[in-house]
Motif scaffolding. Structure first.
Motif, PDB file in Angstrom:
ATOM      1  N   ILE A 280       0.826  -1.211   0.000  1.00  0.00           N
ATOM      2  CA  ILE A 280       0.000   0.000   0.000  1.00  0.00           C
ATOM      3  C   ILE A 280       0.862   1.264   0.000  1.00  0.00           C
ATOM      4  O   ILE A 280       0.584   2.214  -0.748  1.00  0.00           O
ATOM      5  CB  ILE A 280      -0.966  -0.012   1.198  1.00  0.00           C
ATOM      6  N   GLY A 281       1.919   1.293   0.797  1.00  0.00           N
ATOM      7  CA  GLY A 281       2.812   2.448   0.838  1.00  0.00           C
ATOM      8  C   GLY A 281       3.446   2.760  -0.511  1.00  0.00           C
ATOM      9  O   GLY A 281       3.365   3.902  -0.993  1.00  0.00           O
ATOM     10  N   PRO A 282       4.079   1.774  -1.166  1.00  0.00           N
ATOM     11  CA  PRO A 282       4.650   2.038  -2.490  1.00  0.00           C
ATOM     12  C   PRO A 282       3.604   2.436  -3.535  1.00  0.00           C
ATOM     13  O   PRO A 282       3.875   3.295  -4.392  1.00  0.00           O
ATOM     14  CB  PRO A 282       5.297   0.692  -2.855  1.00  0.00           C
ATOM     15  N   MET A 283       2.414   1.837  -3.483  1.00  0.00           N
ATOM     16  CA  MET A 283       1.340   2.252  -4.405  1.00  0.00           C
ATOM     17  C   MET A 283       1.014   3.726  -4.205  1.00  0.00           C
ATOM     18  O   MET A 283       0.861   4.483  -5.177  1.00  0.00           O
ATOM     19  CB  MET A 283       0.061   1.443  -4.149  1.00  0.00           C
ATOM     20  N   LEU A 284       0.898   4.123  -2.942  1.00  0.00           N
ATOM     21  CA  LEU A 284       0.567   5.502  -2.611  1.00  0.00           C
ATOM     22  C   LEU A 284       1.613   6.468  -3.159  1.00  0.00           C
ATOM     23  O   LEU A 284       1.270   7.480  -3.798  1.00  0.00           O
ATOM     24  CB  LEU A 284       0.452   5.648  -1.091  1.00  0.00           C
ATOM     25  N   MET A 285       2.876   6.169  -2.933  1.00  0.00           N
ATOM     26  CA  MET A 285       3.948   7.040  -3.415  1.00  0.00           C
ATOM     27  C   MET A 285       3.944   7.126  -4.939  1.00  0.00           C
ATOM     28  O   MET A 285       4.096   8.204  -5.510  1.00  0.00           O
ATOM     29  CB  MET A 285       5.300   6.523  -2.920  1.00  0.00           C
ATOM     30  N   GLY A 286       3.754   5.990  -5.601  1.00  0.00           N
ATOM     31  CA  GLY A 286       3.718   5.985  -7.058  1.00  0.00           C
ATOM     32  C   GLY A 286       2.576   6.814  -7.611  1.00  0.00           C
ATOM     33  O   GLY A 286       2.755   7.597  -8.563  1.00  0.00           O
ATOM     34  N   ASN A 287       1.398   6.690  -7.017  1.00  0.00           N
ATOM     35  CA  ASN A 287       0.234   7.456  -7.474  1.00  0.00           C
ATOM     36  C   ASN A 287       0.425   8.953  -7.273  1.00  0.00           C
ATOM     37  O   ASN A 287       0.038   9.763  -8.117  1.00  0.00           O
ATOM     38  CB  ASN A 287      -1.025   7.002  -6.743  1.00  0.00           C
ATOM     39  N   ILE A 288       1.034   9.340  -6.140  1.00  0.00           N
ATOM     40  CA  ILE A 288       1.287  10.761  -5.883  1.00  0.00           C
ATOM     41  C   ILE A 288       2.302  11.315  -6.877  1.00  0.00           C
ATOM     42  O   ILE A 288       2.133  12.412  -7.417  1.00  0.00           O
ATOM     43  CB  ILE A 288       1.778  10.972  -4.433  1.00  0.00           C
ATOM     44  N   ILE A 289       3.348  10.547  -7.145  1.00  0.00           N
ATOM     45  CA  ILE A 289       4.364  10.997  -8.115  1.00  0.00           C
ATOM     46  C   ILE A 289       3.737  11.174  -9.498  1.00  0.00           C
ATOM     47  O   ILE A 289       3.965  12.182 -10.173  1.00  0.00           O
ATOM     48  CB  ILE A 289       5.536   9.995  -8.182  1.00  0.00           C
ATOM     49  N   GLY A 290       2.933  10.195  -9.910  1.00  0.00           N
ATOM     50  CA  GLY A 290       2.327  10.271 -11.231  1.00  0.00           C
ATOM     51  C   GLY A 290       1.248  11.327 -11.338  1.00  0.00           C
ATOM     52  O   GLY A 290       1.146  12.029 -12.353  1.00  0.00           O
ATOM     53  N   GLY A 291       0.418  11.467 -10.288  1.00  0.00           N
ATOM     54  CA  GLY A 291      -0.696  12.403 -10.346  1.00  0.00           C
ATOM     55  C   GLY A 291      -0.294  13.832 -10.059  1.00  0.00           C
ATOM     56  O   GLY A 291      -0.630  14.745 -10.819  1.00  0.00           O
ATOM     57  N   THR A 292       0.455  14.047  -8.971  1.00  0.00           N
ATOM     58  CA  THR A 292       0.853  15.403  -8.583  1.00  0.00           C
ATOM     59  C   THR A 292       2.203  15.782  -9.168  1.00  0.00           C
ATOM     60  O   THR A 292       2.360  16.840  -9.773  1.00  0.00           O
ATOM     61  CB  THR A 292       0.907  15.525  -7.046  1.00  0.00           C
ATOM     62  N   GLY A 293       3.182  14.895  -8.982  1.00  0.00           N
ATOM     63  CA  GLY A 293       4.541  15.210  -9.419  1.00  0.00           C
ATOM     64  C   GLY A 293       4.680  15.370 -10.916  1.00  0.00           C
ATOM     65  O   GLY A 293       5.504  16.155 -11.389  1.00  0.00           O
ATOM     66  N   LEU A 294       3.889  14.635 -11.679  1.00  0.00           N
ATOM     67  CA  LEU A 294       3.980  14.727 -13.141  1.00  0.00           C
ATOM     68  C   LEU A 294       2.818  15.512 -13.736  1.00  0.00           C
ATOM     69  O   LEU A 294       2.992  16.623 -14.224  1.00  0.00           O
ATOM     70  CB  LEU A 294       4.039  13.319 -13.752  1.00  0.00           C
ATOM     71  N   PHE A 295       1.602  14.932 -13.675  1.00  0.00           N
ATOM     72  CA  PHE A 295       0.512  15.542 -14.439  1.00  0.00           C
ATOM     73  C   PHE A 295       0.097  16.908 -13.905  1.00  0.00           C
ATOM     74  O   PHE A 295      -0.070  17.857 -14.676  1.00  0.00           O
ATOM     75  CB  PHE A 295      -0.706  14.617 -14.493  1.00  0.00           C
ATOM     76  N   ALA A 296      -0.098  17.034 -12.592  1.00  0.00           N
ATOM     77  CA  ALA A 296      -0.557  18.310 -12.045  1.00  0.00           C
ATOM     78  C   ALA A 296       0.452  19.425 -12.332  1.00  0.00           C
ATOM     79  O   ALA A 296       0.068  20.546 -12.696  1.00  0.00           O
ATOM     80  CB  ALA A 296      -0.800  18.186 -10.542  1.00  0.00           C
ATOM     81  N   MET A 297       1.734  19.133 -12.178  1.00  0.00           N
ATOM     82  CA  MET A 297       2.767  20.132 -12.455  1.00  0.00           C
ATOM     83  C   MET A 297       2.785  20.521 -13.934  1.00  0.00           C
ATOM     84  O   MET A 297       2.899  21.698 -14.280  1.00  0.00           O
ATOM     85  CB  MET A 297       4.141  19.585 -12.048  1.00  0.00           C
ATOM     86  N   LEU A 298       2.646  19.528 -14.815  1.00  0.00           N
ATOM     87  CA  LEU A 298       2.630  19.809 -16.252  1.00  0.00           C
ATOM     88  C   LEU A 298       1.385  20.595 -16.637  1.00  0.00           C
ATOM     89  O   LEU A 298       1.442  21.513 -17.464  1.00  0.00           O
ATOM     90  CB  LEU A 298       2.702  18.502 -17.040  1.00  0.00           C
ATOM     91  N   ALA A 299       0.234  20.223 -16.049  1.00  0.00           N
ATOM     92  CA  ALA A 299      -1.010  20.925 -16.348  1.00  0.00           C
ATOM     93  C   ALA A 299      -0.919  22.389 -15.920  1.00  0.00           C
ATOM     94  O   ALA A 299      -1.358  23.293 -16.639  1.00  0.00           O
ATOM     95  CB  ALA A 299      -2.177  20.240 -15.647  1.00  0.00           C
ATOM     96  N   TYR A 300      -0.344  22.621 -14.746  1.00  0.00           N
ATOM     97  CA  TYR A 300      -0.188  23.997 -14.274  1.00  0.00           C
ATOM     98  C   TYR A 300       0.828  24.745 -15.134  1.00  0.00           C
ATOM     99  O   TYR A 300       0.617  25.916 -15.459  1.00  0.00           O
ATOM    100  CB  TYR A 300       0.266  23.978 -12.819  1.00  0.00           C
ATOM    101  N   GLY A 301       1.894  24.066 -15.518  1.00  0.00           N
ATOM    102  CA  GLY A 301       2.928  24.711 -16.317  1.00  0.00           C
ATOM    103  C   GLY A 301       2.437  25.196 -17.658  1.00  0.00           C
ATOM    104  O   GLY A 301       2.865  26.241 -18.157  1.00  0.00           O
ATOM    105  N   GLN A 302       1.488  24.450 -18.281  1.00  0.00           N
ATOM    106  CA  GLN A 302       1.038  24.831 -19.613  1.00  0.00           C
ATOM    107  C   GLN A 302       0.117  26.050 -19.620  1.00  0.00           C
ATOM    108  O   GLN A 302      -0.107  26.649 -20.675  1.00  0.00           O
ATOM    109  CB  GLN A 302       0.342  23.647 -20.294  1.00  0.00           C
TER     110      GLN A 302
END
Length: 307
Positions: A280-302
């Motif tokens: 559960i811990g690794p799943m959580l970290m992976g989802n946060i990295i993919g959702g916030t660390g990648l997509f949310a940052m890219l969406a805000y950047g554009q």
């Protein structure tokens, strides 16, 4: 010596300058929208309206829609978030149930089992998203965009509060559902066996594999949230497409995955500490990295330079 009011004056000038620049950007967009293109000159008024109605939403418009939703979520009462989060945990567990039903009916040796079975995974997401329930992985973008737009101590606290409450509530929902499935005697032996088989397959992943496979899942869920305002009546299809992709690609989603892992814990095949630390811990970290660390940052950047 610096005058007492000099800093305040500088801040006021900076704010005024920012407002002027923002106004200029808006004026330019309004001019572009009001000027007809060469083909539109030959259209009637109603035909031009049809062109506008069928035009896609701009990135800034989508950003504004999600930003407003995020701001509303951040101000919701604690108990509203709590009960909605529990309902989402219960609802998302129907994904695992649907997968188990499909597997038990077509057989675990079917050559296209994974592709067909993954359709069952979409059921819980359709339920949770269209019912507007609080799913943690949606909030990796929804409430993060307001934070990026205006990073204040209060907004940071509200974001952390929402994440914590929704995450725990989701886990309570998936744990309760897993307990009912394993010990409630409400399913046939074949369906329960199929659910445990699916859960064991997820548990075979190492912590690093679980984390890495969580990154695409987090990215796809955040992208799904971003696409929904533009779906225009095709919301169900869009949800099915991308959540099917998560299951068929064997990516890991922390809330749906927690139901699978809790099923093994309640069946006596795994201890609770291992469930949290290795899965559960690794799943959580992976989802946060993919959702916030990648997509949310890219969406805000554009859209950042357009505001």
């Amino acid at each position: 010596m610096t005058q007492p009011g000099s800093d305040q004056a500088e801040n006021t000038k900076s704010t005024i300058s920012s407002d002027i620049k923002s106004g200029d950007k808006v004026s330019k967009r309004e001019v572009r929208e009001s000027e007809p293109t060469q083909p539109e000159i030959s259209l009637t008024g109603s035909e031009r309206e049809a062109v506008v109605e069928h035009g896609s939403l701009s990135s800034l418009t989508v950003y504004s829609i999600i930003l407003r939703e995020g701001q509303e979520e951040l101000e919701r009462p604690l108990m509203s978030l709590w009960w909605s989060g529990i309902a989402a945990g219960i609802g998302i567990s129907s994904s695992v149930l649907a997968e188990g039903i499909i597997r038990s009916n077509i057989g675990s040796d079917h050559p296209y089992l994974s592709i067909i079975e993954s359709l069952g995974y979409t059921f819980g997401f359709v339920l949770v998203i269209l019912a507007r329930l609080q799913l943690f992985t949606e909030n990796t973008i929804t409430v993060v965009l307001p934070l990026l737009a205006n990073t204040t101590q209060r907004r940071l606290f509200c974001t952390a509060r929402l994440w914590g409450i929704v995450l725990v509530a989701n886990f309570v929902g998936t744990f309760l559902t897993a307990a009912i499935v394993v010990h409630g005697n409400i399913l046939t032996e074949d369906i329960l066996t199929a659910i445990l088989q699916i859960s064991r397959h997820v548990a075979e992943l190492t912590p690093s594999e679980t984390l890495m496979r969580g990154i695409p899942a987090g990215f796809f869920i955040a992208a799904l949230v971003w696409m929904l305002p533009s779906a225009k009546g095709s919301e169900v299809l869009v949800i099915i497409m991308f959540t099917w992709l998560i299951a068929a690609g064997e990516f890991t989603h922390v809330i749906a995955g927690s139901n699978e892992i809790f099923s093994l814990v309640l069946n006596g095949e795994m201890n609770f500490f291992t469930a949290l630390s290795h899965h559960i811990g690794p799943m959580l970290m992976g989802n946060i990295i993919g959702g916030t660390g990648l997509f949310a940052m890219l969406a805000y950047g554009q859209v950042r330079q357009e505001m």
